[in-house]
Design a protein around this motif. Structure first.
Motif, mmCIF file in Angstrom:
data_model
loop_
_atom_site.group_PDB
_atom_site.id
_atom_site.type_symbol
_atom_site.label_atom_id
_atom_site.label_comp_id
_atom_site.label_asym_id
_atom_site.label_seq_id
_atom_site.Cartn_x
_atom_site.Cartn_y
_atom_site.Cartn_z
ATOM 1 N N GLN A 173 -12.816 4.006 3.356
ATOM 2 C CA GLN A 173 -11.852 2.981 2.957
ATOM 3 C C GLN A 173 -10.611 3.597 2.318
ATOM 4 N N ILE A 174 -10.813 4.672 1.581
ATOM 5 C CA ILE A 174 -9.643 5.344 1.007
ATOM 6 C C ILE A 174 -8.858 6.057 2.113
ATOM 7 N N MET A 195 -7.410 4.210 -4.179
ATOM 8 C CA MET A 195 -6.818 3.612 -2.998
ATOM 9 C C MET A 195 -5.368 3.202 -3.272
ATOM 10 N N GLY A 204 0.811 -1.215 0.000
ATOM 11 C CA GLY A 204 0.000 0.000 0.000
ATOM 12 C C GLY A 204 0.839 1.255 0.000
ATOM 13 N N MET A 238 -1.889 -2.457 -5.063
ATOM 14 C CA MET A 238 -2.488 -3.408 -5.978
ATOM 15 C C MET A 238 -3.928 -3.026 -6.302
ATOM 16 N N ALA A 287 -6.596 3.849 3.860
ATOM 17 C CA ALA A 287 -5.340 3.584 3.149
ATOM 18 C C ALA A 287 -4.339 4.705 3.405
ATOM 19 N N MET A 292 -10.874 1.760 -6.378
ATOM 20 C CA MET A 292 -9.722 0.879 -6.135
ATOM 21 C C MET A 292 -8.430 1.567 -6.566
#
Lengths: 327, 310, 686
Positions: C111-112, C166, C88, C93, C115, C163
């Motif tokens: 969620q971001i 992120m 990360g 990925m 990260a 995604m």
């Protein structure tokens, strides 16, 4: 959302009404209050039996529909009729309802909490010793009927008390009758009486929830989003708790509803065996004494409980899973 | 035990694993058997179950006592050479009685499980496949029966099976324990109905009942087998529970439940009256559920199905 | 350019029921910052497993060997704590399926932000603000509001943008993208590739792009590596690999692809067989059973990846120098079958009988919301006035992105029930006026092949029973049925001895052949093909396509070929109809529609399809569409394509009113070509 809840509630209310009606008709036709008066010495005259049965609304010579109508009329006004001994069912229920609820609420709360904990540990440490041990224990407990658990607990308590020479744990009634002393003393007495019955209920609950929580957790463990969480740089255990457990809790909401019936049945045994004067014990006694009104009232009580459990499980589901919420 | 697969995994998913195994010449049946046999606990459960059946049906011939006879020279005697499990208050041989009870409990459990799973399969598959009003009516019945406390209703009905055949009891027992499975089956049927092989059959003009019999039910056979197995345990528990209160098997018949009920009154002083029956009961249910669990793992290692018991 | 990630001799194996699965068997590569490496392979080739091995995200049972160095530091063998610091932050990925890859119970913003805050010590608010910035960067409209939405409230393309946001949150040095566009429609795929490009520019990261789609790689990658059975079999610069392939597998792959830019219908070179199982691989080259150039040494020794004339271009083939010297191409190695045309197809279209006529077909259904609390919130106009016809011996391609109503249309046709509105006429019989017996009789003439052969064959029935089910239903006697099963199996290139086996015993391509055999059992006149090759691995698609063409010619069949892949449609169809939001917006002869599209949507669709030709792909100008397909329960007024239409956006002032108010109808644009656009390109441009 409130509207849907309301509609759900209405649907449930219809189901409860039907369940109760069915219960009344079944109990009214299969139970036989008249036999309580037959074969007495000196024998009672048919007229006097009829009079007494009429008084209790239990006369099988009156058409069942009519008896039901009379009973229902009373229920609407909060009167659930009379027991075979002529007491008020409503008053008796008032005395017993709290006893049962205490057992059920503590049972589901403790059982759910501990069960989830054990299940998560089992899943995270899959195939470790602790997982195997909890699996075997759960299987044994789930395979042991509550009445056996209760009797075995009683046996164990007896031995423990004998061993220590002190009455550590009590296994009859919910408190010692006629006990005097300070408040703390009374509370302690209640707690001592509470431990074994609660244990007999909670053990099964823990076993039940832990199995399902373990499975749900294992399902989640293989999921893509946990891998994503780790790919972001979250440590494994942190990801397991924050992303895994949170998601694996969702199916538990459904199991709660499924499981509640099991719990109520189990509580009946517990009450009967430990001499708690709750609704379950009342039901068993009422069936043997042909007490139709009491039997139907307990049926209604259980149906309502099952429905509340269903509603709670719906609400919990919606609270846990944003996908089913309506925005 | 299965090969440990750490679950934080993108796994080589089940289909792929099956495929690779099949590529190596293993049929599905062989694979299931192989997985099952690897679970030593489940194999042990199966062995125990077989042993219990043999014991229940052949065991009585080993003893000279019949479950109905009384030994008036021995009241409340602990286990001995002449009475292996001891005797009761009125001189009945506990060994003969316990085996008779085990017989009854096993038979009741087996039959009730078969009935209830069969009913669940038919109702659930019909509801799921036909949809529309058929589904609404059937599911409404399911909901109603779920709300009706089965245990209580059976207890209320218990006077009607006094003096009648215990088969009636079995049918009623099954009648109150099929609903949750029916829901699961319905859910599966709904998803299977959308599966392309079912659609293909429908577009070819295959009649609905044939689709249910040829495509839907065989494709849930694993669920049904597992369910029936686990239901055996559930039915035995329900039977003994009801019998414990006198609401189940009626005298002169005996079951493990009635024996335990009679025995627990004096459990604290004469433990042999209920310990053997209790032990056999736990063993039987445990064996059944271990076998069921093994079957589930063997058929579908990734499945976890919502189940409850009466 | 400095080397950031170096993988060498990577091996991965898993224990399984049947023995160890050797998923990766020796793989080496390195990437430098700013560079894009494409790793191409079919399912099971080990490409995804190798990526997870680099990230250290494989299950513990996996045995990983070799070396993975990130900035010179060995990653294999590091503990969870050290690896977490790299994941990360240094290497991030992007996964394939963005729905299951995002946690369903947290908002995308959270969620971001997570990260961000894992690797940087920032306040909660700051992380949230950074999340909104990232969402904006990847092109999410109204990022501040959308950050509070849950993943299920996003479309597939939007989720994939999340995604990517992120993955780029911490300015990584390497981004590994594992099939990032596979689950997406072509127009969305074009958008996502664009976003990935943006991410690379913003972070300067090296990208490892894993895909099965040679077209995607051609335009996006600098270097390419082809994987087969757990090993790289060819690697080199993208031009070298596409123009001068030296390994027969690569050659076969390239030759088996139907091309959007093909001008005439050439048969595809079929790669027979399917990839080997990774359990108990024999020694020797794993491609041997499928290789037309195999010689004795191939079965004994596995060829290493060795340099060709250009040392940066390597290939694992014993005969690579020979291929190089003789400049062999796909058609030289893989003999392509010759497919004729049925007699009926040679007649002019007008003199052929129509087998299917669909007029103004509509299918509306109520939209329900919620799982626990269900209610109707609107009407989905899934099919909203569709008209087309198919004549004998003809193939109509019905194309469109997912959600456009293709599937609903064919289900409506196949059920032969009365539609909400409109008519379906099969062989001159109106489906609304059939009685039971007639409907049953008509079903013999109409059959279907579905996308996923595994799902469309009942796993519990042997193949013989599957094939004879329809015959039994229509009262064919048993003896005749058994004979027919043998005939059918031979017809699709299998043997009668296969009748007693189960679908699971066959490979994907064989299963689809069985599904085709079933569709032909009752000798239908029209076969509906619902994405018949999109679930198959690339290398076996060509064989199935060739089979379909051959059957069409031999049996004089008409096909309704539903697909989202326009290259395949271009290859197999005579005519094409393009669907958008429940309507056909353009139709006509394949050459007319593909060469001179009149509708801006068709234009965009065509330009979004990647072509496996690096130079052409680099030179192409893409028409990128804005946003997603609108929901079919909220169809815009006037022209339904308006909101995403580049042509509408460029219209001068007053002209746009027509698009807003009036729904365009399909008007002729030439011989057998019509389109529903108010402002089609001037005939001069055609």
């Amino acid at each position: 959302m409130a509207r849907f809840l309301l509609r759900r509630l209405l649907n449930y209310a219809v189901l409860v009404a039907l369940a109760t009606t069915l219960g009344y008709f079944l109990a009214g036709t299969t139970l036989h209050p008249r036999s309580n008066y037959e074969g007495r010495n000196p024998p009672l005259s048919a007229a006097s039996i009829n009079r007494q049965l009429d008084d209790l609304n239990l006369n099988d010579h009156t058409p069942i529909a009519k008896r039901f109508g009379r009973w229902l009329g009373g229920v609407v006004h909060g009167d659930f009729g009379k027991t075979v001994t002529g007491d008020s069912v409503t008053a008796e229920m008032g005395r017993r309802i709290g006893v049962s609820l205490r057992l059920l609420v503590i049972g589901s709360f403790l059982g759910g909490l501990l069960g989830v904990g054990v299940g998560v540990l089992g899943a995270v440490r899959q195939y470790h010793f602790s997982d195997h041990a909890s699996a075997v224990l759960s299987f044994v407990i789930l395979s042991t009927p509550v009445f056996l658990v209760a009797v075995l607990l009683k046996l164990a308590a007896l031995n423990l008390n004998q061993l220590t020479g002190v009455q550590l744990l009590d296994y009859t009634g919910e408190y010692t009758p006629g006990l005097s002393g300070g408040g703390a003393h009374l509370v302690l007495d209640r707690v001592r009486h509470l431990i074994l019955p609660t244990l007999s209920i909670v053990l099964g609950q823990i076993a039940f929830y832990s199995r399902y929580q373990r499975n749900a957790m294992l399902d989640v463990l293989g999921s893509d989003f946990l891998r994503t969480a780790q790919a972001k740089g979250l440590r494994r255990n942190h990801a397991l708790i924050k992303h895994g457990l949170r998601t694996a809790l969702i199916p538990m909401a459904t199991f709660f509803a499924y499981n509640f019936g099991l719990l109520v049945t189990g509580a009946t045994f517990t009450e009967k065996i430990f001499g708690w004067h709750g609704m379950g014990e009342w039901f068993v006694d009422s069936v043997t004494t042909n007490d139709v009104n009491a039997v139907v009232t307990v049926t209604l009580f259980v149906a309502v409980l099952v429905l509340i459990a269903g509603m709670l499980s719906d609400l919990a589901y919606a609270a846990l899973d944003p996908r089913v919420r309506i925005r | 035990m299965a090969i440990p697969t750490d679950p934080i995994l993108f796994d080589l998913d089940e289909a792929a694993a099956l495929e690779s195994a099949e590529a190596a010449g293993l049929s599905r049946g062989r694979l299931v058997l192989r997985r099952f046999l690897r679970r030593r606990l489940s194999v042990a459960g199966l062995a125990v179950l077989v042993f219990l059946f043999v014991l229940a049906f052949l065991g009585p011939y080993l003893s000279k006592w019949d479950y109905r006879s009384h030994d008036f020279n021995a009241f409340l005697e602990p286990p001995s050479w002449s009475h292996w499990f001891g005797t009761s208050q009125i001189g009945e041989d506990v060994y003969a009685q316990t085996l008779r009870g085990l017989q009854k409990s096993l038979i009741i459990g087996l039959l009730a499980a078969l009935f209830s799973t069969g009913l669940a399969a038919v109702v659930g598959a019909s509801a799921g496949y036909y949809g529309g009003w058929v589904e609404r009516v059937l599911m409404w019945v399911v909901d109603l029966l779920l709300v009706l406390p089965g245990f209580l209703i059976l207890a209320i009905l218990s006077p009607t099976f006094r003096g009648r055949t215990w088969l009636l009891f079995v049918i009623l027992l099954a009648g109150f324990s099929w609903m949750i499975t029916a829901r699961v089956v319905r859910g599966l049927s709904i998803s299977l109905r959308e599966r392309e092989f079912v659609q293909a059959a429908r577009f070819m003009g295959v009649p609905s009942w044939q689709i249910i019999l040829r495509h839907l039910l065989p494709n849930m056979s694993s669920l049904l087998i597992i369910d029936a197995t686990i239901n055996v345990g559930g039915a035995i528990l329900a039977e003994t529970g009801l019998s414990y209160f006198g609401f189940g098997v009626q005298p002169p018949d005996v079951s493990l439940g009635t024996l335990i009920a009679d025995g627990t009154r004096s459990a604290l002083t004469f433990p042999w009256l209920f310990l053997f029956a209790g032990g056999l009961l736990i063993t039987a249910v445990l064996a059944v559920s271990v076998v069921g669990d093994g079957l589930r793992d063997a058929f579908d290692p990734n499945a976890a199905s919502p189940r409850g018991r009466l | 350019m400095s080397e950031v990630l170096a993988v060498s001799e990577l091996t991965v194996s898993f224990p399984s029921e049947a023995g160890p699965v050797r998923a990766v068997r020796g793989m080496s590569y390195s990437v430098s910052s700013g560079e894009v490496l494409g790793i191409v392979g079919e399912s099971g080739s080990g490409k995804s497993v190798s990526a997870l091995a680099v990230m250290g995200l494989l299950p513990r049972t996996a045995r990983v060997g070799g070396s993975v160095r990130f900035h010179g530091r060995e990653l294999l063998g590091l503990g969870d704590r050290e690896l977490s610091a790299v994941r990360g932050k240094g290497i991030s990925m992007v996964f394939q399926d963005p729905l299951s890859a995002l946690t369903p119970v947290y908002t995308v913003g959270d969620q971001i932000a997570e990260a961000v805050s894992i690797h940087t010590d920032v306040s909660k608010n700051e992380a949230a603000r950074r999340a909104v910035e990232l969402l904006e960067l990847v092109g999410i409209p109204e990022p501040a509001i959308r950050a509070r939405a849950f993943p299920h409230e996003f479309s597939g393309g939007m989720r994939q943008r999340v995604m990517i946001a992120m993955a780029m949150a911490n300015d990584p040095d390497v981004i590994i993208a594992d099939e990032p566009t596979t689950a997406l429609d072509v127009t969305i795929q074009a958008q996502i590739l664009e976003v990935l490009g943006t991410a690379q520019e913003a972070t300067g990261a090296a990208i490892v792009m894993i895909t099965h789609d040679l077209g995607v790689v051609a335009g996006f990658a600098d270097r390419v590596m082809v994987m087969y059975a757990g090993r790289p079999v060819e690697a080199g610069g993208v031009d070298d690999l596409f123009y001068r392939p030296r390994m027969p597998y690569t050659l076969g792959l390239l030759g088996s692809l139907p091309r959007l830019d093909a001008t005439e219908r050439e048969p595809l070179t079929p790669l027979e067989g399917s990839p080997p199982s990774l359990v108990g691989l024999p020694s020797g080259c794993p491609f041997v059973p499928r290789c037309p150039m195999r010689i004795d040494v191939c079965s004994d020794t596995e060829p290493p990846l060795a340099p060709t004339a250009d040392p940066r271009h390597t290939a694992a083939c014993h005969r690579r120098t020979e291929i190089e010297a003789r400049e062999l191409g796909p058609a030289d190695i893989f003999p392509a079958p010759l497919v004729g045309a049925a007699a009926v197809a040679r007649l002019p279209r007008e003199s052929r009988q129509p087998v299917l006529e669909v007029r103004d077909l509509e299918r509306h259904y109520p939209l329900m919301k919620g799982v626990v609390f269900r209610r109707q919130v609107g009407t989905v106009r899934a099919v909203d006035g569709v008209s087309f016809d198919i004549r004998e011996g003809e193939t109509l391609g019905l194309v469109g992105e997912s959600g456009c109503g293709k599937t609903t249309t064919i289900v409506q046709i196949l059920t032969l029930a009365r539609p909400t509105a409109g008519t379906v006429v099969v062989l001159g019989r109106d489906s609304a006026r059939l009685d039971r017996g007639e409907r049953r009789a008509l079903r013999r003439n109409l059959s279907v092949v579905f996308q996923d052969p595994l799902a469309s064959l009942d796993p519990r029935l042997p193949v013989g029973d599957i094939l004879s089910e329809g015959l039994r239903t229509h009262g064919v006697p048993k003896q005749r049925r058994n004979r027919r099963v043998g005939e059918l199996l031979r017809l699709v290139g299998l043997g009668p001895e296969h009748a007693s086996r189960y679908p699971q015993d066959f490979s994907g391509g064989q299963r689809q052949r069985i599904a085709i055999a079933r569709a032909l059992a009752l000798e239908p006149r029209l076969v509906v093909l619902d994405e018949p090759v999109s679930a198959l691995d690339v290398s076996i698609r060509a064989g199935v396509i060739n089979l379909l063409e051959e059957l069409r010619a031999r049996l004089g069949l008409a096909y309704l070929f539903v697909a989202h892949d326009l290259s395949v449609v271009r290859h197999i169809a005579d005519r094409v109809a393009v669907m958008y939001l429940g309507r056909i917006i353009e139709s006509g002869a394949v050459s007319a529609v593909f060469d001179t599209p009149a509708h801006p949507y068709t234009e965009a669709l065509l330009s979004a399809i990647p072509i496996p030709d690096p130079r052409r792909e680099r030179a192409r100008r893409r028409v990128l569409l804005e946003g997603d397909l609108p929901s079919p329960f909220d169809i815009p007024s006037g022209c339904r394509f308006r909101a995403r239409c580049p042509r509408y956006a460029a219209l001068p002032g007053g002209l746009g009113a027509r698009c807003r108010e009036e729904e365009p109808v399909r008007l002729p644009q030439g011989a057998d070509h019509d389109a529903a656009c108010h402002y089609p390109p001037a005939p001069a441009a055609i």
